[in-house]
Design a protein around this motif. Structure first.
Motif, PDB file in Angstrom:
ATOM      1  N   ASP A 129       0.811  -1.225   0.000  1.00 13.78           N
ATOM      2  CA  ASP A 129       0.000   0.000   0.000  1.00 13.78           C
ATOM      3  C   ASP A 129       0.845   1.277   0.000  1.00 13.78           C
ATOM      4  N   TYR A 130       2.146   1.167  -0.272  1.00 15.91           N
ATOM      5  CA  TYR A 130       3.038   2.333  -0.263  1.00 15.91           C
ATOM      6  C   TYR A 130       2.701   3.317  -1.391  1.00 15.91           C
ATOM      7  N   PHE A 131       2.298   2.784  -2.539  1.00 13.67           N
ATOM      8  CA  PHE A 131       1.929   3.614  -3.689  1.00 13.67           C
ATOM      9  C   PHE A 131       0.434   3.503  -3.946  1.00 13.67           C
ATOM     10  N   ARG A 132      -0.150   4.577  -4.379  1.00 10.12           N
ATOM     11  CA  ARG A 132      -1.562   4.610  -4.768  1.00 10.12           C
ATOM     12  C   ARG A 132      -1.616   4.586  -6.287  1.00 10.12           C
ATOM     13  N   PRO A 133      -2.250   3.581  -6.877  1.00  8.40           N
ATOM     14  CA  PRO A 133      -2.341   3.544  -8.342  1.00  8.40           C
ATOM     15  C   PRO A 133      -3.184   4.710  -8.866  1.00  8.40           C
ATOM     16  N   LEU A 134      -2.671   5.379  -9.896  1.00  9.13           N
ATOM     17  CA  LEU A 134      -3.430   6.435 -10.559  1.00  9.13           C
ATOM     18  C   LEU A 134      -4.177   5.857 -11.751  1.00  9.13           C
ATOM     19  N   PHE A 135      -3.520   4.940 -12.461  1.00  7.13           N
ATOM     20  CA  PHE A 135      -4.209   4.168 -13.490  1.00  7.13           C
ATOM     21  C   PHE A 135      -3.476   2.857 -13.707  1.00  7.13           C
ATOM     22  N   THR A 136      -4.216   1.883 -14.218  1.00  6.30           N
ATOM     23  CA  THR A 136      -3.658   0.556 -14.454  1.00  6.30           C
ATOM     24  C   THR A 136      -4.094   0.061 -15.831  1.00  6.30           C
ATOM     25  N   VAL A 137      -3.344  -0.909 -16.332  1.00  8.07           N
ATOM     26  CA  VAL A 137      -3.732  -1.610 -17.559  1.00  8.07           C
ATOM     27  C   VAL A 137      -3.710  -3.099 -17.209  1.00  8.07           C
ATOM     28  N   PRO A 138      -4.874  -3.607 -16.732  1.00  8.98           N
ATOM     29  CA  PRO A 138      -4.948  -5.026 -16.375  1.00  8.98           C
ATOM     30  C   PRO A 138      -5.127  -5.899 -17.612  1.00  8.98           C
ATOM     31  N   CYS A 139      -5.162  -7.193 -17.374  1.00 10.48           N
ATOM     32  CA  CYS A 139      -5.431  -8.123 -18.466  1.00 10.48           C
ATOM     33  C   CYS A 139      -6.778  -7.769 -19.084  1.00 10.48           C
ATOM     34  N   ALA A 140      -6.914  -7.978 -20.367  1.00 11.31           N
ATOM     35  CA  ALA A 140      -8.138  -7.595 -21.075  1.00 11.31           C
ATOM     36  C   ALA A 140      -9.356  -8.280 -20.482  1.00 11.31           C
TER      37      ALA A 140
END
Length: 157
Positions: A129-140
């Motif tokens: 939890d050290y970083f907060r995701p701003l955006f991700t590209v998960p598996c389709a």
């Protein structure tokens, strides 16, 4: 002022026939890293189509190979090309971990890019939890794991 950093760099630890695709992935990642975030995201969303979700072991092996072969990807400041090279190398094998871009949760501000699989950041020395995701590209969406396909085939037969 700079601080010294020890970086694992041993290209020969990766067998030659595997080293060539790793170097190709690193080269492509370094070119892609020069693009704007929106363009990177668009390219990755296109590339992820048809890929299976990557396992933790597959993603860790890809990341370890990238770090062993490339000094630029092994350093503390190499998170963007390292994460891109890892995801591109996984894609060459038909797999896709989740690519994440985020920032530290606590001040001072610090941006970071990483890959994760099964909700676990791969190869990161920070708590999850050290970083907060701003955006991700998960598996389709609609992609299924290899285990699910095997299970389905066994239950049909």
């Amino acid at each position: 002022m700079t601080s010294p950093e020890a970086i694992f760099h041993d290209p020969r630890s990766v067998p030659l026939r595997r080293r060539i695709p790793v170097r190709l992935a690193v080269g492509a990642a370094r070119l892609l890293a020069r693009r704007r975030p929106r363009r990177i995201r668009t390219v990755l969303e296109w590339l992820r189509r048809g890929a299976r979700p990557a396992t933790l072991e597959q993603t860790r092996a890809a990341r370890d190979s990238v770090v062993a072969v490339s000094l630029a990807c092994g350093g503390r400041e190499g998170c963007l090309p390292r994460s891109l090279a890892t995801i591109l190398l996984c894609r060459l094998h038909g797999q896709w971990p989740t690519w994440c871009v985020g920032a530290r949760r606590l001040p001072p501000f610090g941006a970071h890019a990483w890959v994760e699989t099964e909700g676990v950041p791969v190869g990161e020395n920070h708590p999850p939890d050290y970083f907060r995701p701003l955006f991700t590209v998960p598996c389709a969406p609609g992609s299924v794991s290899r285990e699910a396909v095997i299970h389905e085939a066994r239950s049909d037969g």
